[in-house]
Scaffold this motif. Structure first.
Motif, PDB file in Angstrom:
ATOM      1  N   PHE A  64      27.705 -12.055 -42.607  1.00 32.52           N
ATOM      2  CA  PHE A  64      27.027 -11.364 -43.757  1.00 32.52           C
ATOM      3  C   PHE A  64      25.521 -11.294 -43.622  1.00 32.52           C
ATOM      4  O   PHE A  64      24.726 -12.152 -43.179  1.00 32.52           O
ATOM      5  CB  PHE A  64      27.194 -11.907 -45.192  1.00 32.52           C
ATOM      6  N   TRP A  85      24.115 -15.007 -43.185  1.00 29.35           N
ATOM      7  CA  TRP A  85      24.962 -15.930 -44.282  1.00 29.35           C
ATOM      8  C   TRP A  85      26.559 -15.919 -43.816  1.00 29.35           C
ATOM      9  O   TRP A  85      26.989 -14.881 -43.430  1.00 29.35           O
ATOM     10  CB  TRP A  85      24.839 -15.363 -45.834  1.00 29.35           C
ATOM     11  N   THR A  87      29.889 -16.040 -45.306  1.00 27.81           N
ATOM     12  CA  THR A  87      30.800 -16.124 -46.626  1.00 27.81           C
ATOM     13  C   THR A  87      31.650 -17.041 -46.773  1.00 27.81           C
ATOM     14  O   THR A  87      32.356 -17.202 -47.910  1.00 27.81           O
ATOM     15  CB  THR A  87      31.280 -14.586 -46.960  1.00 27.81           C
ATOM     16  N   ARG A  90      29.591 -20.924 -46.474  1.00 29.78           N
ATOM     17  CA  ARG A  90      28.775 -20.699 -47.520  1.00 29.78           C
ATOM     18  C   ARG A  90      27.510 -21.758 -46.822  1.00 29.78           C
ATOM     19  O   ARG A  90      26.895 -22.620 -47.744  1.00 29.78           O
ATOM     20  CB  ARG A  90      29.417 -21.731 -48.712  1.00 29.78           C
TER      21      ARG A  90
END
Length: 206
Positions: A64, A85, A87, A90
């Motif tokens: 992401f 990021w 997903t 995390r």
């Protein structure tokens, strides 16, 4: 993965024996527990490769794209930053590189993260940093006839010269008070008699 593990992992994946590629280093941003991020500095020539490595599911899985921007470091050129990021896992990663002030350019990430297109256009417009292979670095926020790059620190903001700087007052100061500090100009803004309406008035006087 913890921020420390994310940084160490990417540094290890980008390790090379070629000294000409430049060093890759990692540190941890501030923010406290739950907000800290791995910050990895890479040479501009390895910017795209570092982002591709971070996105790989077998590496960090940062699938992401969050945001991209720049910081004017004055004599040090410009820092270009992208926040990625994962997903699934995390965890986040702040990827950072440095480009020179003269002819600043770095590889576009659009083919890896299509969402980077808008951010790269804004960064190009506001800082004058080019993104090689971007499909269309056309104006985004400013009119086509606008000259200059507003977020560069040498850019003169006309509004700051045309009217008094509305900076916060010191404790004890008020509109009716008599004790006030001498006005201070913001960084990069010349004196009113050097630029703006007051300069024109000065030149017209005999």
């Amino acid at each position: 993965m913890t921020p420390e593990e994310v940084g160490e992992r990417l540094v290890a994946l980008l390790a090379t024996d070629d000294p000409e590629t430049g060093p890759v280093t990692a540190e941890i941003s501030g923010g406290g527990p739950g907000h800290a991020r791995a910050v990895v500095d890479v040479p501009a020539a390895r910017w795209w490769f570092a982002a591709e490595t971070a996105r790989d599911a077998g590496a960090l899985g940062c699938d992401f794209f969050d945001w991209l921007s720049a910081v004017d470091e004055v004599d040090g050129g410009f820092s270009v930053l992208a926040h990625l990021w994962s997903t699934r896992r995390r965890h986040g990663l702040l990827l950072r590189t440095r480009v020179p002030r003269e002819h600043p350019e770095v590889e576009s990430l659009v083919d890896l993260y299509p969402g980077a297109a808008w951010h790269e256009r804004e960064t190009y417009e506001m800082f004058g940093i080019s993104f090689a292979r971007h499909p269309g670095l056309r104006p985004l926020l400013l009119p086509p006839e606008f000259e200059g790059h507003p977020l560069r620190k040498e850019f003169v903001l006309a509004a700051r010269v045309a009217k008094p700087w509305p900076g916060a007052k010191e404790p004890g100061e008020s509109e009716g008070g008599t004790a006030k500090r001498a006005p201070m100009r913001p960084p990069g803004v010349p004196a009113p008699n050097e630029w703006g309406p007051q300069k024109s008035e000065k030149e017209e006087k005999p």
